[in-house]
Design an enzyme around this catalytic site. Sequence first.
Site, short mmCIF file in Angstrom:
data_model
loop_
_atom_site.label_atom_id
_atom_site.label_comp_id
_atom_site.label_asym_id
_atom_site.label_seq_id
_atom_site.Cartn_x
_atom_site.Cartn_y
_atom_site.Cartn_z
N CYS A 42 1.79 46.62 -13.80
CA CYS A 42 1.88 45.71 -12.66
C CYS A 42 3.25 45.82 -12.01
O CYS A 42 4.27 45.69 -12.67
CB CYS A 42 1.64 44.27 -13.09
SG CYS A 42 1.90 43.08 -11.76
N GLU B 117 3.38 36.84 -0.03
CA GLU B 117 2.19 37.14 0.76
C GLU B 117 0.99 36.37 0.27
O GLU B 117 0.88 36.04 -0.92
CB GLU B 117 1.89 38.63 0.68
CG GLU B 117 2.85 39.41 1.51
CD GLU B 117 2.34 40.79 1.83
OE1 GLU B 117 1.33 41.21 1.25
OE2 GLU B 117 2.96 41.44 2.68
N CYS C 285 1.22 48.59 6.67
CA CYS C 285 2.49 48.02 6.21
C CYS C 285 3.62 49.02 6.35
O CYS C 285 4.76 48.64 6.50
CB CYS C 285 2.44 47.67 4.73
SG CYS C 285 1.26 46.46 4.39
N CYS D 273 7.79 37.86 -11.09
CA CYS D 273 7.15 37.38 -12.32
C CYS D 273 8.09 37.70 -13.47
O CYS D 273 8.67 38.79 -13.50
CB CYS D 273 5.80 38.08 -12.52
SG CYS D 273 4.86 37.47 -13.93
N CYS E 139 -6.25 34.31 -1.66
CA CYS E 139 -5.51 34.69 -2.87
C CYS E 139 -4.07 34.18 -2.74
O CYS E 139 -3.33 34.60 -1.85
CB CYS E 139 -5.54 36.21 -3.03
SG CYS E 139 -4.79 36.75 -4.55
N CYS F 232 4.08 43.15 -17.41
CA CYS F 232 2.90 43.96 -17.71
C CYS F 232 3.18 45.36 -17.18
O CYS F 232 3.62 45.52 -16.04
CB CYS F 232 1.66 43.35 -17.08
SG CYS F 232 1.40 41.66 -17.64
N1 SAH Z 1 -0.09 36.80 -13.28
C1 SAH Z 1 -1.46 36.46 -13.33
C2 SAH Z 1 -2.14 36.39 -11.98
C3 SAH Z 1 -1.83 37.46 -10.96
S1 SAH Z 1 -2.34 39.07 -11.22
C4 SAH Z 1 -2.20 37.38 -14.24
O1 SAH Z 1 -1.63 38.37 -14.69
O2 SAH Z 1 -3.36 37.09 -14.52
C5 SAH Z 1 -4.02 39.28 -10.64
C6 SAH Z 1 -4.73 40.43 -11.38
O3 SAH Z 1 -4.30 41.72 -10.89
C7 SAH Z 1 -4.40 40.41 -12.86
O4 SAH Z 1 -5.56 40.61 -13.63
C8 SAH Z 1 -3.46 41.60 -13.00
O5 SAH Z 1 -3.44 42.07 -14.31
C9 SAH Z 1 -4.04 42.57 -12.00
N2 SAH Z 1 -3.13 43.66 -11.63
C10 SAH Z 1 -1.79 43.68 -11.64
N3 SAH Z 1 -1.30 44.89 -11.22
C11 SAH Z 1 -2.37 45.63 -10.94
C12 SAH Z 1 -2.54 46.97 -10.45
N4 SAH Z 1 -1.50 47.74 -10.17
N5 SAH Z 1 -3.79 47.42 -10.25
C13 SAH Z 1 -4.86 46.62 -10.50
N6 SAH Z 1 -4.78 45.37 -10.96
C14 SAH Z 1 -3.54 44.88 -11.18
FE1 SF4 Z 2 3.09 38.95 -14.01
FE2 SF4 Z 2 1.66 40.51 -15.64
FE3 SF4 Z 2 0.39 38.96 -13.83
FE4 SF4 Z 2 1.86 41.11 -13.07
S1 SF4 Z 2 -0.04 41.12 -14.27
S2 SF4 Z 2 1.87 39.06 -12.12
S3 SF4 Z 2 3.57 41.07 -14.58
S4 SF4 Z 2 1.62 38.27 -15.59
#
Ligand code: SAH
Ligand code: SF4
Length: 411
Positions: A151, A124, A382, A144, A137, A148
């Site tokens: 996430c 997306e 969705c 990934c 975005c 994390c």
């Molecule tokens: N992988 C990269 C870029 C994509 S994530 C990274 O981790 O930076 C974009 C942002 O959304 C990141 O800061 C990530 O930590 C945050 N994020 C991921 N899951 C989330 C959630 N459930 N609620 C809020 N922010 C979230």
């Molecule tokens: Fe990957 Fe972590 Fe970014 Fe989620 S927040 S996309 S798991 S690096």
Amino acid sequence: MTLSFDLTAEGARDALRARSAPAEKPSLIGLTRAELGAVLVEAGIVPERQARMRAQQLWHWMYVRGVSDFAHMFNISKESRAELDRHFTVARPEIVEEQISSDGTRKWLFRFPPRGAGRPVEIETVYIPEEGRGTLCISSQVGCTLTCSFCHTGTQKLVRNLTTEEILAQLLTARDRLGDFPDRDTPDGAIVPAEGRKVSNIVMMGMGEPLYNFEAVKKALLIASDGDGLSLSKRRITLSTSGVVPEIARTGEEIGVMLAISLHATNDDLRDLLVPINKKYPLKELIAACRAYPGLSNARRITFEYVMLKDVNDSLDDAKALVKLLKGIPAKINLIPFNPWPGTNYQCSDWETIEKFADYINNAGYASPIRTPRGRDILAACGQLKSESERMRKADRLALEAMMIAGHGEA
Ligand code: SAH
Ligand code: SF4
């Protein structure tokens, strides 16, 4: 009110289908000028001495005019256009669905070929219009490999890197659909910035860790910022990383875009749990890499993203530690309300707590915008999507969309 176009519907997709690429033809999107010239020579379409000129001509059609069909490249002879079409494509990817929120937020579900991952993949892309700018975005991977703990993307199995073409296709198609190329009309009623480009900023904050797909991301961003093509200012491109330290200096030196760091914690014990790549590259190394980021200045600050997790990282002591940790680094802090997803153990901090946290950071001299939720209605919508086995699962999509919308930059 939500407007949703299910492009899987018969008829609605015909126009797009006509321009969808047959899988077997290689795309010219995503090649450097030199590579473009080389493939044209190799295919016997142009002699070596004309390669540079022809590559430049194609570059202009693809990236300035946004043409997705050789037939529209009017200053190229009919015979050459037919030859190009026989060997290559400049077509857009398949759009499975486009949704438009009442606040103007748009999202597209794209389908890309498997490229070794077994079945077609879906990703997306989200567009967020605001006063004075429109932010796209973009995703860099399907899934990934990092995990994390807050996430949802990290829990997804299917992972492959997106190609340079697929990364750029997200930008090109969004610009198509917004009428953001010369001589194109903006769709009736579309919410876009009053002046200037409809897509004025891009953030690599979608699915995936961009620095684990460094070469493809680099190539795509250099093409996106090429002054004779898509021409986006590097100051309007932000790459977000969870902290892949060895590639941070390279990002500044070789790509030169703005940097965002997914920080989320101020000590190693907690960051090890939230952002496990911290075990490999702990805070000391990450912060040192930030201090040394090429081009860093007050005008080019690093954005630190901080997700607000109830009773985990949201105390006033955490706010103090954050200010202390970032001392001396030209920084912006983005507080992101946590977006819950099914099965998560985390909760979003209370609004009052987020405000107190933000106040402390503000008083310490940092602008700390709390990202306002956007496109809520399309998130809800969705749930009404038809489910097909190859579609991204609903829960996966909801979590991803929420993250992308929350994650749009303040660059
Ligand atoms: N992988 C990269 C870029 C994509 S994530 C990274 O981790 O930076 C974009 C942002 O959304 C990141 O800061 C990530 O930590 C945050 N994020 C991921 N899951 C989330 C959630 N459930 N609620 C809020 N922010 C979230
Ligand atoms: Fe990957 Fe972590 Fe970014 Fe989620 S927040 S996309 S798991 S690096």
